[in-house]
Design a protein around this motif. Structure first.
Motif, PDB file in Angstrom:
ATOM      1  N   GLY A  36       0.796  -1.231   0.000  1.00 37.30           N
ATOM      2  CA  GLY A  36       0.000   0.000   0.000  1.00 37.30           C
ATOM      3  C   GLY A  36       0.822   1.271   0.000  1.00 37.30           C
ATOM      4  O   GLY A  36       0.276   2.367   0.082  1.00 37.30           O
ATOM      5  N   SER A  37       2.136   1.127  -0.078  1.00 31.81           N
ATOM      6  CA  SER A  37       2.995   2.311  -0.005  1.00 31.81           C
ATOM      7  C   SER A  37       3.522   2.677  -1.395  1.00 31.81           C
ATOM      8  O   SER A  37       3.319   1.942  -2.369  1.00 31.81           O
ATOM      9  N   ALA A  38       4.154   3.819  -1.508  1.00 32.26           N
ATOM     10  CA  ALA A  38       4.784   4.266  -2.752  1.00 32.26           C
ATOM     11  C   ALA A  38       5.820   5.318  -2.389  1.00 32.26           C
ATOM     12  O   ALA A  38       5.686   5.987  -1.355  1.00 32.26           O
ATOM     13  N   GLN A  39       6.830   5.460  -3.228  1.00 32.41           N
ATOM     14  CA  GLN A  39       7.888   6.436  -2.953  1.00 32.41           C
ATOM     15  C   GLN A  39       7.294   7.834  -2.763  1.00 32.41           C
ATOM     16  O   GLN A  39       6.467   8.277  -3.555  1.00 32.41           O
ATOM     17  N   ASN A  40       7.768   8.513  -1.719  1.00 32.49           N
ATOM     18  CA  ASN A  40       7.353   9.895  -1.444  1.00 32.49           C
ATOM     19  C   ASN A  40       5.845  10.066  -1.229  1.00 32.49           C
ATOM     20  O   ASN A  40       5.317  11.167  -1.378  1.00 32.49           O
ATOM     21  N   SER A  41       5.171   8.992  -0.862  1.00 32.64           N
ATOM     22  CA  SER A  41       3.746   9.127  -0.520  1.00 32.64           C
ATOM     23  C   SER A  41       3.623   9.440   0.970  1.00 32.64           C
ATOM     24  O   SER A  41       4.561   9.218   1.753  1.00 32.64           O
ATOM     25  N   ILE A  42       2.454   9.945   1.343  1.00 29.35           N
ATOM     26  CA  ILE A  42       2.203  10.177   2.776  1.00 29.35           C
ATOM     27  C   ILE A  42       2.180   8.836   3.510  1.00 29.35           C
ATOM     28  O   ILE A  42       2.672   8.721   4.629  1.00 29.35           O
ATOM     29  N   THR A  43       1.687   7.804   2.817  1.00 31.24           N
ATOM     30  CA  THR A  43       1.710   6.457   3.421  1.00 31.24           C
ATOM     31  C   THR A  43       3.140   6.042   3.763  1.00 31.24           C
ATOM     32  O   THR A  43       3.387   5.483   4.839  1.00 31.24           O
ATOM     33  N   ALA A  44       4.085   6.322   2.861  1.00 30.01           N
ATOM     34  CA  ALA A  44       5.486   5.936   3.094  1.00 30.01           C
ATOM     35  C   ALA A  44       6.054   6.647   4.323  1.00 30.01           C
ATOM     36  O   ALA A  44       6.862   6.084   5.075  1.00 30.01           O
ATOM     37  N   LEU A  45       5.626   7.889   4.529  1.00 23.06           N
ATOM     38  CA  LEU A  45       6.050   8.631   5.726  1.00 23.06           C
ATOM     39  C   LEU A  45       5.473   7.975   6.985  1.00 23.06           C
ATOM     40  O   LEU A  45       6.198   7.725   7.957  1.00 23.06           O
ATOM     41  N   MET A  46       4.180   7.665   6.957  1.00 20.97           N
ATOM     42  CA  MET A  46       3.548   7.076   8.135  1.00 20.97           C
ATOM     43  C   MET A  46       4.112   5.666   8.421  1.00 20.97           C
ATOM     44  O   MET A  46       4.271   5.273   9.564  1.00 20.97           O
ATOM     45  N   LYS A  47       4.455   4.938   7.339  1.00 23.41           N
ATOM     46  CA  LYS A  47       5.042   3.598   7.522  1.00 23.41           C
ATOM     47  C   LYS A  47       6.449   3.707   8.119  1.00 23.41           C
ATOM     48  O   LYS A  47       6.847   2.871   8.928  1.00 23.41           O
ATOM     49  N   ALA A  48       7.196   4.728   7.701  1.00 22.39           N
ATOM     50  CA  ALA A  48       8.541   4.935   8.288  1.00 22.39           C
ATOM     51  C   ALA A  48       8.398   5.217   9.775  1.00 22.39           C
ATOM     52  O   ALA A  48       9.193   4.745  10.592  1.00 22.39           O
ATOM     53  N   ASP A  49       7.372   5.982  10.127  1.00 19.89           N
ATOM     54  CA  ASP A  49       7.124   6.269  11.547  1.00 19.89           C
ATOM     55  C   ASP A  49       6.728   4.998  12.293  1.00 19.89           C
ATOM     56  O   ASP A  49       7.172   4.767  13.417  1.00 19.89           O
ATOM     57  N   SER A  50       5.922   4.154  11.640  1.00 18.34           N
ATOM     58  CA  SER A  50       5.426   2.949  12.314  1.00 18.34           C
ATOM     59  C   SER A  50       6.548   1.947  12.597  1.00 18.34           C
ATOM     60  O   SER A  50       6.453   1.183  13.546  1.00 18.34           O
ATOM     61  N   ILE A  51       7.610   1.964  11.772  1.00 20.76           N
ATOM     62  CA  ILE A  51       8.742   1.073  12.071  1.00 20.76           C
ATOM     63  C   ILE A  51       9.822   1.803  12.891  1.00 20.76           C
ATOM     64  O   ILE A  51      10.919   1.300  13.080  1.00 20.76           O
ATOM     65  N   ARG A  52       9.501   3.022  13.321  1.00 23.12           N
ATOM     66  CA  ARG A  52      10.390   3.819  14.171  1.00 23.12           C
ATOM     67  C   ARG A  52      11.742   4.080  13.522  1.00 23.12           C
ATOM     68  O   ARG A  52      12.795   3.981  14.184  1.00 23.12           O
ATOM     69  N   ALA A  53      11.716   4.369  12.220  1.00 26.37           N
ATOM     70  CA  ALA A  53      12.966   4.797  11.575  1.00 26.37           C
ATOM     71  C   ALA A  53      13.381   6.127  12.196  1.00 26.37           C
ATOM     72  O   ALA A  53      12.526   6.924  12.583  1.00 26.37           O
ATOM     73  N   TYR A  54      14.688   6.364  12.267  1.00 24.57           N
ATOM     74  CA  TYR A  54      15.158   7.671  12.770  1.00 24.57           C
ATOM     75  C   TYR A  54      14.598   8.788  11.904  1.00 24.57           C
ATOM     76  O   TYR A  54      14.166   9.825  12.399  1.00 24.57           O
ATOM     77  N   GLY A  55      14.636   8.545  10.579  1.00 24.13           N
ATOM     78  CA  GLY A  55      14.182   9.589   9.660  1.00 24.13           C
ATOM     79  C   GLY A  55      13.460   9.013   8.461  1.00 24.13           C
ATOM     80  O   GLY A  55      13.613   7.848   8.108  1.00 24.13           O
ATOM     81  N   SER A  56      12.651   9.872   7.836  1.00 21.89           N
ATOM     82  CA  SER A  56      11.970   9.530   6.600  1.00 21.89           C
ATOM     83  C   SER A  56      12.311  10.640   5.614  1.00 21.89           C
ATOM     84  O   SER A  56      12.028  11.813   5.865  1.00 21.89           O
ATOM     85  N   GLU A  57      12.941  10.247   4.515  1.00 21.78           N
ATOM     86  CA  GLU A  57      13.416  11.259   3.559  1.00 21.78           C
ATOM     87  C   GLU A  57      12.334  11.562   2.531  1.00 21.78           C
ATOM     88  O   GLU A  57      11.499  10.697   2.215  1.00 21.78           O
TER      89      GLU A  57
END
Ligand code: MG
Length: 258
Positions: A36-57
Motif C-alpha cells: 500500500g505504499s509508494a515512494q514519497n507518498s504520505i503512506t510511506a512517511l507514516m510507515k517509516a514512523d510505524s517502524i520507528r525509523a530515525y528519519g523519513s526522507e
C-alpha cells in the motif's frame, strides 16, 4: 567471580546497545517497499514512523505557480505526457497519481501528516531548480511552513545544491543541514557551517578518512542509498552516523547482529 562475569555480560550488552543506537536508519523516500505504499507518498512517511525509523526522507520541488510539491523526478507523466515539475502549475500536478493511488502531495499536506508522526524525523531534500530565485523561494516557503507547525526540532535538510544548503543555514541557523554532492571535504563544509555530509557510498569508500575528519570537526555523517547486505555491512564498519536506505528493516537486522 560470578558477579564479575555478570558485570562483563551487562557491560557487553550495554555497549552493544549503544553501538546499535549510534547508527541510525533513514528510510529513503519513506518506507515504500511495503504493502500500500509508494515512494514519497504520505503512506510511506507514516510507515517509516510505524517502524520507528530515525528519519523519513522526502524530495521536494516548487511548482510553476509557487506551491512546494513532493516528487522525486524532475518530471511527471500525466496521460502519457511528460511534464516538468517546476514548469507545471500545482493544479495540474495534482492530477498525477502515485503508484499506490495517492495524489502527489503538497509539502503542506506532507507536513500536516508529519505532525501526526510520533518517532521519525523528516529529512527534506531540496531538488535543484533552474534559478537561484526559485530555489530561494522554495527554501523560504518550506522553512516558514516548518516554523508555523513548530517542527524545527524534527526536521533536517539535505541538498545537492550549494545554494540550498547556504539558504537553509541563513534562514534557520540551528537547522541540521547536510550536503549531498560528494565533492567537498569536511573541512570545507565546516567553513560553510553545515552539519556534515550525506554522500553516496562509493564516495565514502574512496574517502573513508572523511568520516573521521567529519567527526573530529563535530559533524555527522550520512550515506546513501545503502541497500545490499554487503554495502550495509561495509558502511556500518565505517562508523557513519546515519544510513539512508530503501531497506530499513534489513539495515536494522544487520545492525542488531553487530
Ligand atoms: Mg532524495
Amino acid at each position: 567471580m560470578k558477579q564479575n562475569a555478570l558485570f562483563l555480560v551487562l557491560a557487553l550488552f550495554i555497549s552493544g546497545t549503544i553501538t546499535v543506537q549510534a547508527q541510525e536508519i533513514i528510510a529513503h523516500r519513506g518506507y515504500w517497499k511495503t504493502d500500500g505504499s509508494a515512494q514519497n507518498s504520505i503512506t510511506a512517511l507514516m510507515k517509516a514512523d510505524s517502524i520507528r525509523a530515525y528519519g523519513s526522507e522526502v524530495d521536494i520541488w516548487l511548482s510553476s505557480d509557487g506551491i512546494p510539491m513532493v516528487n522525486h523526478d524532475a518530471h511527471v507523466t500525466l496521460n502519457g505526457e511528460k511534464l516538468i515539475v517546476q514548469d507545471t502549475p500545482a493544479a495540474t500536478l495534482r492530477k498525477v497519481k502515485l503508484a499506490n493511488g495517492e495524489i502527489i502531495p503538497t509539502v503542506e499536506e506532507y507536513l500536516d501528516a508529519f505532525t501526526r508522526c510520533k518517532h521519525t524525523k523528516l529529512i527534506i531534500e531540496f531538488k535543484s531548480h533552474n534559478s537561484k530565485e526559485r530555489e530561494d523561494e522554495l527554501a523560504e516557503k518550506v522553512i516558514q511552513m516548518v516554523r508555523d507547525r513548530n517542527l524545527q526540532d524534527r526536521v533536517e535538510y539535505i541538498a545537492f545544491g550549494i545554494n540550498f544548503v547556504q539558504q537553509v543555514r541563513k534562514l534557520d541557523p540551528k537547522a541540521p543541514v547536510f550536503y549531498l554532492n560528494g565533492d567537498l571535504s569536511p573541512k570545507v563544509l565546516a567553513t560553510m557551517k553545515l552539519s556534515g555530509f550525506d554522500y553516496h557510498f562509493n564516495v565514502v569508500y574512496q574517502k573513508p578518512d572523511w568520516v573521521k575528519e567529519a567527526h573530529g570537526l563535530g559533524q555527522k555523517v550520512n550515506v546513501w542509498t545503502v541497500n545490499s547486505p554487503e554495502d550495509i555491512q561495509k558502511i556500518i564498519d565505517l562508523k557513519v552516523d546515519y544510513i539512508t536506505t530503501d531497506e530499513p528493516l534489513l539495515v536494522r537486522d544487520i545492525l542488531q547482529k553487530q
